[in-house]
Write an enzyme that holds these catalytic residues in place. Structure first.
Site, short mmCIF file in Angstrom:
data_model
loop_
_atom_site.label_atom_id
_atom_site.label_comp_id
_atom_site.label_asym_id
_atom_site.label_seq_id
_atom_site.Cartn_x
_atom_site.Cartn_y
_atom_site.Cartn_z
N ASP A 182 -61.93 -25.12 -5.77
CA ASP A 182 -62.25 -24.59 -4.45
C ASP A 182 -61.13 -23.65 -4.03
O ASP A 182 -59.94 -23.99 -4.13
CB ASP A 182 -62.39 -25.75 -3.45
CG ASP A 182 -62.87 -25.30 -2.09
OD1 ASP A 182 -64.00 -25.68 -1.71
OD2 ASP A 182 -62.12 -24.59 -1.40
N ASN A 190 -61.89 -14.05 4.45
CA ASN A 190 -63.03 -13.40 5.10
C ASN A 190 -62.63 -12.88 6.48
O ASN A 190 -62.95 -11.75 6.85
CB ASN A 190 -64.18 -14.40 5.28
CG ASN A 190 -65.07 -14.49 4.06
OD1 ASN A 190 -65.15 -13.57 3.27
ND2 ASN A 190 -65.73 -15.62 3.91
N GLU A 225 -67.40 -21.22 -1.76
CA GLU A 225 -66.23 -20.90 -2.60
C GLU A 225 -65.89 -22.09 -3.48
O GLU A 225 -64.74 -22.33 -3.81
CB GLU A 225 -65.02 -20.46 -1.76
CG GLU A 225 -65.05 -20.89 -0.33
CD GLU A 225 -64.76 -22.37 -0.12
OE1 GLU A 225 -65.74 -23.14 -0.08
OE2 GLU A 225 -63.57 -22.74 0.00
P1 GH3 Z 1 -59.77 -24.98 2.22
O1 GH3 Z 1 -58.50 -24.44 1.70
O2 GH3 Z 1 -59.63 -26.28 2.89
O3 GH3 Z 1 -60.84 -25.01 1.17
O4 GH3 Z 1 -60.27 -23.96 3.34
P2 GH3 Z 1 -61.37 -22.85 3.25
O5 GH3 Z 1 -61.17 -21.88 4.36
O6 GH3 Z 1 -61.38 -22.29 1.88
O7 GH3 Z 1 -62.70 -23.69 3.41
P3 GH3 Z 1 -63.88 -23.65 4.40
O8 GH3 Z 1 -64.93 -24.54 3.75
O9 GH3 Z 1 -63.45 -23.95 5.77
O10 GH3 Z 1 -64.42 -22.16 4.38
C1 GH3 Z 1 -65.21 -21.66 3.37
C2 GH3 Z 1 -65.63 -20.27 3.76
O11 GH3 Z 1 -66.33 -19.66 2.66
C3 GH3 Z 1 -66.53 -20.20 4.94
C4 GH3 Z 1 -67.66 -19.27 4.51
O12 GH3 Z 1 -67.86 -18.25 5.47
C5 GH3 Z 1 -67.15 -18.66 3.23
N1 GH3 Z 1 -68.22 -18.31 2.31
C6 GH3 Z 1 -69.18 -19.11 1.80
N2 GH3 Z 1 -69.96 -18.43 0.95
C7 GH3 Z 1 -69.51 -17.14 0.94
C8 GH3 Z 1 -69.93 -15.95 0.25
O13 GH3 Z 1 -70.88 -15.92 -0.54
N3 GH3 Z 1 -69.20 -14.83 0.46
C9 GH3 Z 1 -68.13 -14.82 1.30
N4 GH3 Z 1 -67.47 -13.69 1.46
N5 GH3 Z 1 -67.73 -15.91 1.98
C10 GH3 Z 1 -68.41 -17.07 1.80
MG MG Z 2 -61.91 -23.53 0.25
MG MG Z 3 -65.16 -25.27 1.14
#
Ligand code: GH3
Ligand code: MG
Ligand code: MG
Length: 308
Positions: A182, A190, A225
């Site tokens: 992850d 983002n 992710e």
């Molecule tokens: P942690 O280190 O605890 O994993 O924090 P994090 O910010 O990586 O985790 P969190 O689950 O809070 O955020 C995941 C983000 O991934 C939120 C979402 O908007 C983004 N995301 C999910 N799918 C996609 C995608 O296909 N493209 C993009 N650009 N962002 C995505």
């Molecule tokens: Mg993450």
């Molecule tokens: Mg996550």
């Protein structure tokens, strides 16, 4: 057989040398022909060459044309061939029996050369259509198993592949490891650099995973992710090596979006199984997920193993 010819691959089964010659004269200019002098040889040639079209005599010394049709339809469900029965019998009952046995068309002997050529052309059209449908189906099937952003297999693909691999690991007693990965603080990438930059990072991470996954192993995007890697035939002392390589490579990679450079890291959780009674794949994945949670908790950009 001449495969440089542009037409179809046609199998001709007839015990009469005269009729084989007549069919050859009618079709060899445009098509690649294979000849069988009896039904058994026809079955063997069919299995070996999978022709597009079969022209078969009705009465042959071993298998009849009817039996040949039935066997082709029964034993080769995955491959389609257009079958034309060529028989001296013009009796309507026999025509019906031939079509019911799986033939697509029925021509009576002696045949008219132009008619045989025309009916083979009809066969060409059907075979062509069939091939197009099959290619489309394959494409659709692949699409349902692929994540469009990264080109990696998706969760559906894992759900098909991983349980089978887990069964094989139990039966043949080789170790199997599930690695959950992850990206760290991905939300802030983002937020800071935009969603497109986030997508670029996801594709970059997928490339690193792919480059470090052997043909016999498997990597996939679970969603968001989160990624997953399945590694087999590796002992516990060695599993950390490829995962550490992946961790270092993503840490070292520099991403540049709109002139701004940034880096990302990822955390990893590993759970394994080696034994005779395989758990559900979801249990193994849940253990890897718990280990990943622990890696996040301990400060990210690191690898943790699941508790035994
Ligand atoms: P942690 O280190 O605890 O994993 O924090 P994090 O910010 O990586 O985790 P969190 O689950 O809070 O955020 C995941 C983000 O991934 C939120 C979402 O908007 C983004 N995301 C999910 N799918 C996609 C995608 O296909 N493209 C993009 N650009 N962002 C995505
Ligand atoms: Mg993450
Ligand atoms: Mg996550």
């Amino acid at each position: 057989m001449d495969r440089s010819s542009p037409g179809l691959k046609i199998l001709v089964a007839d015990d009469s040398p005269i009729y084989r010659k007549l069919v050859e004269r009618a079709l060899s200019q445009e098509h690649a022909l294979l000849f069988a002098t009896n039904g058994r040889q026809a079955m063997d040639l069919f299995a070996e060459h999978q022709p597009d079209l079969v022209i078969t005599d009705w009465t042959m010394p071993d298998l009849s044309g009817i039996e040949l049709c039935q066997r082709i339809r029964r034993d080769f469900r995955q491959v389609y061939a257009y079958v034309i029965l060529l028989s001296s019998n013009a009796d309507k009952e026999e025509v019906i029996e031939g079509l019911a046995a799986g033939a697509d068309d029925y021509i009576t002997k002696p045949f008219h050369t132009g008619e045989l050529q025309a009916r083979v052309k009809v066969g060409c059209r059907i075979v062509d259509l069939h091939n197009q449908v099959q290619a489309k189906n394959r494409q659709l099937e692949e699409m349902t198993l692929t994540d469009p952003l990264t080109g990696l297999p998706n969760r559906r693909a894992i759900d098909i592949w991983a349980p089978r691999q887990l069964c094989a690991a139990a039966r043949h007693q080789f170790p199997i490891w599930v690695v959950m990965a992850d990206l760290d603080h991905f939300k802030s990438i983002n937020d800071t650099h935009g969603h497109d930059a986030g997508d670029t990072v996801l594709r970059g991470f997928a490339e690193v995973l792919k480059a470090n996954t052997r043909q016999s192993n498997f990597c996939a995007r679970l969603g968001g992710e989160e990624f997953l890697l399945v590694v087999t035939h590796t002992e516990k002392t060695n599993i950390k090596i490829p995962v550490e390589r992946i961790r270092k490579q993503i840490e070292a990679q520099k991403f540049t979006v709109a002139g701004l450079a940034f880096r990302v890291t990822a955390s990893f959780g590993i759970a394994g199984f080696c034994g005779t009674a395989a758990p559900d794949f979801s249990d193994l994945a849940a253990r890897a997920d718990a280990a990943l949670y622990s890696a996040k908790h301990k400060g990210r950009n690191r690898i943790e193993f699941a508790m035994d």
